[in-house]
Design an enzyme around this catalytic site. Structure first.
Site, PDB file in Angstrom:
ATOM      1  N   CYS A  68       0.838  -1.216   0.065  1.00 36.44           N
ATOM      2  CA  CYS A  68      -0.084   0.116   0.002  1.00 36.44           C
ATOM      3  C   CYS A  68       0.777   1.177   0.023  1.00 36.44           C
ATOM      4  CB  CYS A  68      -1.021   0.120   1.209  1.00 36.44           C
ATOM      5  SG  CYS A  68      -2.074   1.263   1.312  1.00 36.44           S
TER       6      CYS A  68
ATOM      7  N   ASP B 149     -37.035 -37.878 -25.278  1.00 32.78           N
ATOM      8  CA  ASP B 149     -37.071 -38.772 -26.629  1.00 32.78           C
ATOM      9  C   ASP B 149     -36.001 -39.519 -26.631  1.00 32.78           C
ATOM     10  OD1 ASP B 149     -38.075 -39.769 -28.994  1.00 32.78           O
ATOM     11  OD2 ASP B 149     -36.934 -38.125 -30.174  1.00 32.78           O
TER      12      ASP B 149
END
Length: 813
Positions: free
Chosen positions: A217, A602
């Site tokens: 920082c 199906d």
């Protein structure tokens, strides 16, 4: 701890080792071109015991037991024996590590390795034998053996007052709403609404850019807001010796949040670049004059100062120093020529001549076009003479000039005019306006650039890239694929072989003029299908809107299970182990689809594909409930009609009594019919030719496949599983997870039972010689009591018993 005495060293002019380059400090992301990286000069912020920068002999100290006036005779002594093989080193930011004491290795080399691994600049640190940084430092030119032999303990401390003041390893990141949008300090793109910002260093970034945020920082960004930090930096600057001391104090004074001017921050310093900007007589004030001619000149983008924002604030953009303007103009022209040269390389692949190109004349306030700058990847700011905002004042020299060689100067001249710390941070720090200017927010750049006037925003001569035609996600345009030939047709569409970055299957769906609601439902299902990724499921690749609705899937190099069982000649007789493996893979794929809330609707052997290797199974034509649903209008109401293949249709689907008869159990019923096909090699209900009769009887539960056609070597557990899958009540059917577990529990015998009858020898026939020999052996093995062995009746009875035992053993009876 006993006090350690130090002595002066005379061998301190050793040059910096070329193998120990100075690493870039993470917390100072804009110092890529700073003078800290120079190896030929020592940083003014470096301690006398800096790991990479040894000073003169009067500033280095050595550990010794007694302070001796002369160093003669020390080379004749034997090297001292060290007490510790490992030394604990306490590093900045509450870090620590251990250093192995190796013969011949200096303390400078050993400790520099630790600092470089953590991206800490060694020039900003000094080493002590105590936790108190005010104690005398040790001489780092000594070997680790000598230091270890004289240390009262096995600990060393690396201190850095500068790093502890301006850097931190802990960010204070909070979620922020940026209105108006701010630029991300990582990617330089605007942050729309939500983003993140560190409250200490004011570093802003997107959530996607969080992994690229600096680890340290940088507290220097908060200098204009923190008076205590400024005082600490003044204290550090007072320790700098040489001509760089005044430069550091001037920069810090300009950054200080005080209303008055610091005595050290005078423009009369010895630095040539700082004295080029004079406060007295160097600024021309231009009052606002409202006139048609003035308005025309102000709105014109070609003027030097297009527009003033306020009539009450003076225009401070004009600097009455022509020499400085010409000097900066040469820099800007050189940068523009370099940019045009790089663009020529990118476009043609070779170096084009840029001398004949027109170089635009940069006005005050114009930024170099195409240059993007952020805090992680800084570029030289091309603003020549400070901020162009009428509400701000340039109190510091322009960035990019201090500590950098200008045109016509050598690097050595510029390198001796500034401190490493100031050059590293000069173009990253914001400015503080004086009391006469209104308050403004801190900008991450060194200058606060003026926003463009309306006439400057658009360039009519600039070519604009053509816009790409918009299409939705995963939608494939008609010109992106090629249809080759027809493969077959089914209940819901026709399948073609095609080309779309490879061989694909293109299925045109039987959908004519879909309504907006049906189209929306179809897109929702496509959004689900595009997320399916499984080994036993065909890969969905996209969908087509025009000229017909179609879906594009992976092409399966093989045949369907239906063709292997019923079409190909000679018919394939699968072994029981292969059948179980096929059913396992089908169960795996269906279980995955059901986990994604996809009902096949199906499932049949036509939609189960075997790859060419005959070991991989793929399930296709799944999902798409909108396409597989047929609606009829009866009495003004829509009624759903059953669609699909009737042989694989579940009874509840045939009846259509529920609102949604399609469930995972209906797919399990279809799976049971597929089991019947592969186990019997026949289609169900092959003896009935009436379609309506099959629908009625299956829907009522009166008809089931003929179980007698199933092969005789089928395990009983598989037969039971088949019966459970085709139960009339869907609640009694298992789910595919249970089906998979039951298939895995099936164990096949290692030996196959023979189905043919053995060749049994009749008792009344003549025995062969081998049979006679074995019969005699069996008679000899039998136990005959002595009392009864003399009678012929007992002997015959014993022989008959032995014959029966013989044939029982060999399985002939």
């Amino acid at each position: 701890m006993s006090r350690i005495n130090f002595k002066k060293s005379s061998a301190s002019t050793t040059p910096t080792s070329p193998h120990c380059p100075s690493p870039r400090l993470i917390s100072l992301p804009r110092c890529a071109s700073s003078s800290i990286d120079r190896k030929d000069q020592a940083s003014p912020m470096a301690s006398p015991s800096t790991p990479l920068y040894p000073k003169h002999s009067d500033s280095l100290h050595s550990l010794s037991g007694h302070h001796s006036a002369g160093g003669a005779g020390t080379s004749d002594k034997e090297p001292p024996k060290f007490k510790y093989k490992m030394i604990m080193v306490h590093l900045p930011f509450d870090q620590h590590s251990r250093v192995e004491v190796r013969p011949g290795e200096t303390a400078r080399d050993a400790i520099s390795k630790l600092l470089k691994k953590r991206n800490i600049t060694p020039q900003l640190c000094h080493v002590n034998a105590s936790s108190d940084p005010k104690q005398e430092s040790i001489e780092l030119s000594l070997t680790m053996e000598e230091i270890a032999s004289r240390l009262p303990g096995n600990e060393l401390w690396v201190h850095s007052e500068y790093l502890n003041t301006v850097s931190s390893i802990k960010h204070a990141i909070v979620r922020r709403t940026f209105i108006p949008p701010k630029s991300c300090d990582v990617c330089n793109n605007p942050i729309w609404m939500m983003g993140f910002r560190c409250e200490f260093c004011q570093f802003k970034f997107h959530q996607r850019c969080s992994s690229f945020a600096p680890l340290y920082c940088d507290l220097l960004q908060s200098v204009p807001k923190n008076e205590d930090l400024v005082k600490e930096l003044f204290g550090i600057a007072s320790q700098v010796e040489g001509p760089d001391r005044s430069v550091a104090e001037i920069v810090l004074a300009n950054l200080a949040p005080t209303s008055g001017q610091s005595p050290a921050a005078t423009p009369d310093s010895s630095h040539p670049d700082l004295t080029s900007i004079k406060r007295t007589g160097g600024v021309k004030r231009h009052p606002m004059a409202v006139s048609p001619q003035n308005e025309t000149s102000q709105l014109s983008p070609s003027g030097p100062y297009p527009r003033d924002r306020s009539s009450s604030a003076p225009n401070i953009n004009a600097i009455n120093d022509e020499a400085t303007v010409q000097h900066n103009q040469r820099i800007l022209d050189a940068l523009e020529a370099q940019r045009l040269e790089e663009e020529s390389r990118d476009k043609t692949g070779s170096l084009l001549s840029t001398q004949a190109r027109h170089r635009p004349h940069f006005q005050s306030g114009h930024i170099l076009s195409g240059a993007r700058m952020n805090r992680l990847h800084p570029l030289v700011d091309c603003t020549p003479l400070g901020s162009n905002s009428p509400s701000s004042t340039c109190s510091s020299p322009p960035g990019g000039l201090i500590g950098q060689p200008t045109l016509g100067q050598s690097p050595n001249v510029s390198g001796s005019t500034t401190s490493s710390l100031v050059a590293a941070h000069l173009h990253t720090l914001p400015l503080t306006p004086p009391q006469s200017a209104p308050p403004q927010k801190i900008s991450p750049g060194f200058f606060r650039n003026r926003s463009r006037s309306p006439g400057e925003r658009l360039d009519a001569q600039r070519p604009r890239p053509p816009q790409k035609p918009h299409h939705e996600d995963w939608e494939i345009l008609p010109n992106e694929f090629i249809i080759q030939y027809k493969v077959g047709s089914g209940s819901f569409g026709t399948v073609y072989r095609g080309e779309f970055f490879g061989t694909v299957a293109i299925k045109k769906l039987n959908v004519v003029d879909p309504t907006p609601s049906q189209m929306a439902a179809f897109k929702n299902e496509v959004a689900v299908l595009k997320k399916t990724r499984h080994l036993n499921v065909l890969l969905f690749m996209g969908w087509v809107r025009e000229p017909e609705i179609a879906i594009i899937t992976q092409w399966c190099e093989g045949s369907s299970l239906y063709r292997h069982i019923h079409v190909q000649e000679p018919r394939v007789e699968f072994e029981m182990g292969a059948i179980i493996d096929i059913l396992k893979q089908v169960s795996l794929g269906m279980n995955y689809l059901h986990s994604k809330n996809i009902i096949h609707r199906d499932l049949k052997t036509n939609n189960i594909f075997l790859m060419d290797d005959m070991s991989t199974v793929k399930i296709g034509d799944f999902g798409l409930a909108t396409v597989k649903t047929k609606w009829t209008v009866n009495g003004g109401q829509q009624q759903q009609q059953p669609t699909g293949s009737i042989l694989w249709m579940a009874p509840e689907v045939i009846r259509m009594q529920d609102d949604n008869p399609y469930t995972p159990q209906s797919d399990v019923y279809s799976f049971g019919i597929c089991m019947y096909e592969i186990l019997s090699s026949h289609l169900p209900y092959s003896n009935i030719n009436n379609r309506d009769q099959i629908l009625f009887m299956v829907g009522r539960g009166y008809l089931r496949p003929d179980r007698s056609k199933i092969r005789h070597d089928t395990p009983k557990s598989m037969l039971k599983l088949y019966d459970n899958c085709i139960m009339f009540d869907r609640n009694e059917r298992p789910v595919f997870g249970e089906v998979l577990e039951r298939l895995r529990d099936i164990i096949l015998p290692k030996l196959t039972r023979s189905q043919s009858a053995p060749n049994v020898l009749h008792l009344d026939s003549q025995y062969s010689v081998m049979d006679a020999v074995m019969r005699s052996q069996m008679l000899s093995w039998s136990y005959i009591p002595p009392a009864t062995a003399k009678t012929p009746q007992s002997a015959a009875a014993a022989a008959a018993a032995n014959k029966k035992a013989y044939y029982n053993v060999y399985g002939l009876i």
